[in-house]
Write a protein that holds these residues in place. Structure first.
Motif, short mmCIF file in Angstrom:
data_model
loop_
_atom_site.label_atom_id
_atom_site.label_comp_id
_atom_site.label_asym_id
_atom_site.label_seq_id
_atom_site.Cartn_x
_atom_site.Cartn_y
_atom_site.Cartn_z
N GLU A 170 -7.69 50.51 13.44
CA GLU A 170 -7.48 49.30 12.75
C GLU A 170 -6.11 48.94 12.03
O GLU A 170 -5.64 50.05 11.57
CB GLU A 170 -8.68 48.97 11.90
CG GLU A 170 -9.96 48.97 12.17
CD GLU A 170 -11.09 48.83 11.14
OE1 GLU A 170 -10.79 48.46 9.71
OE2 GLU A 170 -12.22 49.03 11.66
N VAL A 171 -5.72 47.76 12.19
CA VAL A 171 -4.28 47.50 11.33
C VAL A 171 -4.46 46.27 10.81
O VAL A 171 -4.99 45.07 11.28
CB VAL A 171 -3.25 47.00 12.26
CG1 VAL A 171 -2.06 47.14 11.72
CG2 VAL A 171 -3.10 48.56 13.37
N TYR A 172 -4.48 46.37 9.40
CA TYR A 172 -4.47 44.99 8.55
C TYR A 172 -2.87 44.57 8.29
O TYR A 172 -2.13 45.18 7.88
CB TYR A 172 -5.13 45.48 7.25
CG TYR A 172 -6.63 45.83 7.65
CD1 TYR A 172 -7.59 44.57 7.44
CD2 TYR A 172 -7.03 46.82 7.89
CE1 TYR A 172 -8.75 44.92 7.60
CE2 TYR A 172 -8.37 47.15 8.27
CZ TYR A 172 -9.31 46.25 7.86
OH TYR A 172 -10.50 46.34 8.30
N VAL A 173 -2.62 43.38 8.68
CA VAL A 173 -1.44 42.84 8.67
C VAL A 173 -1.60 41.64 7.38
O VAL A 173 -2.19 40.82 7.46
CB VAL A 173 -1.03 41.98 9.75
CG1 VAL A 173 0.38 41.36 9.55
CG2 VAL A 173 -1.13 43.09 11.00
N GLY A 174 -0.72 41.86 6.61
CA GLY A 174 -0.69 40.61 5.17
C GLY A 174 0.69 40.29 5.17
O GLY A 174 1.74 40.75 5.54
N GLN A 175 0.59 38.86 5.03
CA GLN A 175 1.71 38.11 4.73
C GLN A 175 2.38 38.06 3.42
O GLN A 175 1.64 37.78 2.63
CB GLN A 175 1.41 36.55 4.88
CG GLN A 175 2.46 35.32 4.79
CD GLN A 175 3.43 35.49 5.60
OE1 GLN A 175 3.69 35.96 6.74
NE2 GLN A 175 4.37 34.06 5.29
N ILE A 176 3.69 38.28 3.40
CA ILE A 176 4.28 38.10 2.01
C ILE A 176 4.79 36.84 1.80
O ILE A 176 5.56 36.34 2.82
CB ILE A 176 5.54 39.11 1.90
CG1 ILE A 176 4.92 40.71 2.18
CG2 ILE A 176 6.05 38.93 0.76
CD1 ILE A 176 6.05 41.78 2.35
N CYS A 185 6.61 38.87 7.06
CA CYS A 185 6.75 37.64 6.61
C CYS A 185 7.00 36.55 7.83
O CYS A 185 8.01 36.70 8.28
CB CYS A 185 7.97 37.47 5.53
SG CYS A 185 8.10 36.05 4.62
N TRP A 186 6.07 35.78 8.02
CA TRP A 186 6.29 34.84 9.23
C TRP A 186 6.79 33.59 8.67
O TRP A 186 6.54 33.20 7.58
CB TRP A 186 4.74 34.62 9.67
CG TRP A 186 4.87 33.52 10.81
CD1 TRP A 186 4.84 32.33 10.92
CD2 TRP A 186 5.36 33.88 12.32
NE1 TRP A 186 4.98 31.78 12.17
CE2 TRP A 186 5.28 32.83 12.95
CE3 TRP A 186 5.24 35.29 12.91
CZ2 TRP A 186 5.36 32.64 14.56
CZ3 TRP A 186 5.13 35.01 14.32
CH2 TRP A 186 5.52 33.77 15.15
N SER A 187 7.80 33.30 9.35
CA SER A 187 8.55 31.96 8.68
C SER A 187 9.31 31.70 9.86
O SER A 187 9.98 32.48 10.87
CB SER A 187 9.49 32.26 7.62
OG SER A 187 10.41 31.24 7.40
N SER A 188 9.68 30.33 10.22
CA SER A 188 10.62 29.69 11.01
C SER A 188 12.01 30.18 10.80
O SER A 188 12.72 30.00 11.92
CB SER A 188 10.48 28.11 11.25
OG SER A 188 10.52 27.55 10.11
#
Length: 185
Positions: free
Chosen positions: A158-164, A84-87
């Motif tokens: 391979e790596v799949y990155v998903g944003q929650i 979860c990318w967030s500032s």
């Protein structure tokens, strides 16, 4: 050509699964690879014997080695991870805890729960502290880089990155501009 690749409607009653009235509307020209997902050594070994590849959500080098030893040499190993990318890290933890607590359900619970109501009930077992400890949240570049590198060190191809959460554009911008360049260094 097997009926599943013709675009016709197919039903199947097999030992491990049943399918009623399935239809592939855009049939592939060639057989698609079957990647087998697994969470333990027996599943990894089975994937090596019968699959065209292996999928795991844990960067575990021992699972990759078990897959390779069991017939998976030269076959693809794919990983997946949620972040979860967030500032605001605390806000990100709250988002994950609210939207994706099932990610942290213990043991095989997520594989055996029969209905969404059961998932809601079981999600009450997941605390905010568990999320903060287990899921990469916030905007610390090195934390996100390390999360992905763990899969590379374990031997994943391979790596799949998903944003929650809802900040998808911000996630893609950050990964394109910050994370991927750092991974290439």
């Amino acid at each position: 050509m097997p009926p599943g690749r013709t675009g016709r409607q197919v039903s199947h009653r097999g030992r491990h699964c049943m399918v009623d009235n399935a239809r592939l509307y855009t049939a592939p020209e060639a057989p698609l690879p079957i990647l087998v997902s697994g969470f333990g050594p027996k599943a990894a070994e089975l994937a090596g014997r019968i699959g065209d590849g292996f999928v795991s959500m844990t960067p575990d080098a021992e699972l990759v080695a078990a897959f390779r030893r069991s017939g998976g040499a030269g076959k693809k190993v794919v990983g997946g991870v949620k972040v979860c990318w967030s500032s605001d890290r605390e806000k990100a933890v709250d988002v994950v805890h609210r939207l994706w607590p099932t990610e942290l359900l213990p043991g095989e619970l997520a594989q055996i729960l029969p209905t969404p109501a059961h998932f809601e009930q079981a999600s009450e077992l997941v605390t905010r502290e568990m999320v903060a400890k287990a899921v990469t949240c916030g905007d610390e570049v090195e934390e996100h880089v390390e999360t992905v590198r763990a899969y590379a060190r374990a031997g994943f191809d391979e790596v799949y990155v998903g944003q929650i959460g809802p900040d998808q554009e911000m996630f893609f911008d950050a990964y394109r501009e910050l994370i991927l360049p750092a991974l290439r260094r």
